[in-house]
Design an enzyme around this catalytic site. Sequence first.
Site, PDB file in Angstrom:
ATOM      1  N   MET A  46     -25.513 -31.264  -9.456  1.00 43.45           N
ATOM      2  CA  MET A  46     -26.123 -32.537  -9.856  1.00 43.45           C
ATOM      3  C   MET A  46     -25.219 -33.288 -10.826  1.00 43.45           C
ATOM      4  SD  MET A  46     -28.866 -34.071  -8.940  1.00 43.45           S
ATOM      5  CE  MET A  46     -30.367 -34.970  -9.381  1.00 43.45           C
ATOM      6  N   GLY A  47     -23.970 -33.485 -10.378  1.00 43.77           N
ATOM      7  CA  GLY A  47     -23.072 -34.339 -11.126  1.00 43.77           C
ATOM      8  C   GLY A  47     -23.323 -35.786 -10.753  1.00 43.77           C
TER       9      GLY A  47
ATOM     10  N   ILE B 154     -22.160 -37.574  -8.247  1.00 48.02           N
ATOM     11  CA  ILE B 154     -22.450 -37.729  -6.820  1.00 48.02           C
ATOM     12  C   ILE B 154     -23.846 -37.203  -6.508  1.00 48.02           C
ATOM     13  CG2 ILE B 154     -21.810 -36.969  -4.497  1.00 48.02           C
ATOM     14  CD1 ILE B 154     -18.874 -36.986  -5.462  1.00 48.02           C
TER      15      ILE B 154
ATOM     16  N   SER C 157     -19.065 -31.473  -0.037  1.00 53.44           N
ATOM     17  CA  SER C 157     -18.264 -31.022  -1.179  1.00 53.44           C
ATOM     18  C   SER C 157     -16.883 -30.552  -0.717  1.00 53.44           C
ATOM     19  CB  SER C 157     -19.002 -29.927  -1.951  1.00 53.44           C
ATOM     20  OG  SER C 157     -19.321 -28.831  -1.117  1.00 53.44           O
ATOM     21  N   ARG C 158     -16.754 -29.280  -0.432  1.00 49.83           N
ATOM     22  CA  ARG C 158     -15.528 -28.710   0.113  1.00 49.83           C
ATOM     23  C   ARG C 158     -15.903 -27.626   1.120  1.00 49.83           C
ATOM     24  NH1 ARG C 158     -13.346 -32.568  -1.623  1.00 49.83           N
ATOM     25  NH2 ARG C 158     -11.406 -32.722  -2.830  1.00 49.83           N
TER      26      ARG C 158
ATOM     27  N   GLU D 282      -9.115 -28.084   7.658  1.00 51.72           N
ATOM     28  CA  GLU D 282      -9.366 -29.409   8.201  1.00 51.72           C
ATOM     29  C   GLU D 282      -8.101 -29.922   8.875  1.00 51.72           C
ATOM     30  OE1 GLU D 282     -12.645 -30.769   4.811  1.00 51.72           O
ATOM     31  OE2 GLU D 282     -10.661 -31.709   4.841  1.00 51.72           O
TER      32      GLU D 282
ATOM     33  N   HIS E 202     -14.000 -35.401   7.034  1.00 53.91           N
ATOM     34  CA  HIS E 202     -13.789 -35.590   5.592  1.00 53.91           C
ATOM     35  C   HIS E 202     -13.525 -37.064   5.288  1.00 53.91           C
ATOM     36  CE1 HIS E 202     -12.346 -33.375   1.721  1.00 53.91           C
ATOM     37  NE2 HIS E 202     -13.076 -34.446   1.432  1.00 53.91           N
TER      38      HIS E 202
END
Length: 327
Positions: free
Chosen positions: A158-159, A161, A242-243, A272, A291
């Site tokens: 919960m930053g 973004i 995210s990643r 990726e 991405h």
Amino acid sequence: MEDDKPWALVSGAVEHGSYEDLTPIIKQHFQILCYKDFLQNPQLHGPKIQAVLVWDNIPPTDPSTLRFLPSLKVVANGGVGIDHLDVPYINSLGVKVTNTPGVVSDATADMAMGLLLASARKIVQGHQISVDPNTTNHKPQSLMGVEVTGSTMGIIGMGHIGCKIAQRGKGFDMKILYHNRTRRSVEEEQAVGATYCEKMDDLLKESDFVVLAVNLSPETTGLISTRELNLMKPTATLVNISRGRVVDQDALVKALQSETILAAALDVTYPEPLPRDHPLLGLPNVLITPHVGTDTLSTSRKIVQRMVENAVAVLKGQSIPNEVKPK
């Protein structure tokens, strides 16, 4: 005078590719050298480079590249994630590292919501059926989707973004749960209608949509694996912006094949792109995008502007807006 401007090493995508119109932002403050031109003669070009502007991981900042850049002062990364940068090593050379938080949040949150909606309402499948010349039944039962309005969205991370994603979920009257290393203030929770889950397990058990918005770190690598997927509802969807390495992809494949969870919507994978024979690519309950969470022209301009501001601040010895320091 143009000749008085410092030199920056940049990605070919920024100088010659689809982002070509962003170069005037850089050229206001720098003379630029494209990475592919640098490779033609690094011994000649390297000593004049004072800034490296990294876009989509290019130019690389590995030792084999940095050894040609004795005058380098700053590596300015485009985007928030810096898992591709060895910050302690770069700092050991006397070089600052910066990134661009904040400016990417809206576009990334839009992408998260777009993936969630597209997966839930089977938008891509509907398009494929609608344009297929062989379609005879244009509204098959297979297009029956999942209601988004009023459902429960669990946000892990919960930053900035994550908060933006919560705002968008609130617009759909979703119940918002979140898990974070530190709890947000009561005012911040109330602003987006979010409820804190101290234990991630509780969020996984209750959510219809689990959205991953964490930074990649040793602690978050493999954060979602077999155990966590088994805790999710069989009607739940996993959304990852995210990643790729935050999710154990082998475990995800098994969970999707066995219908342990309903679906996955991914803007990130590892690697990726995925190998063309990767099992994720053949599953009907997976939606994958390449991405592109920050890929809007407006956000791209903001990213480049912030990269330049960070780099200029370092070279002028000013306060650095977004310096990244090793943890």
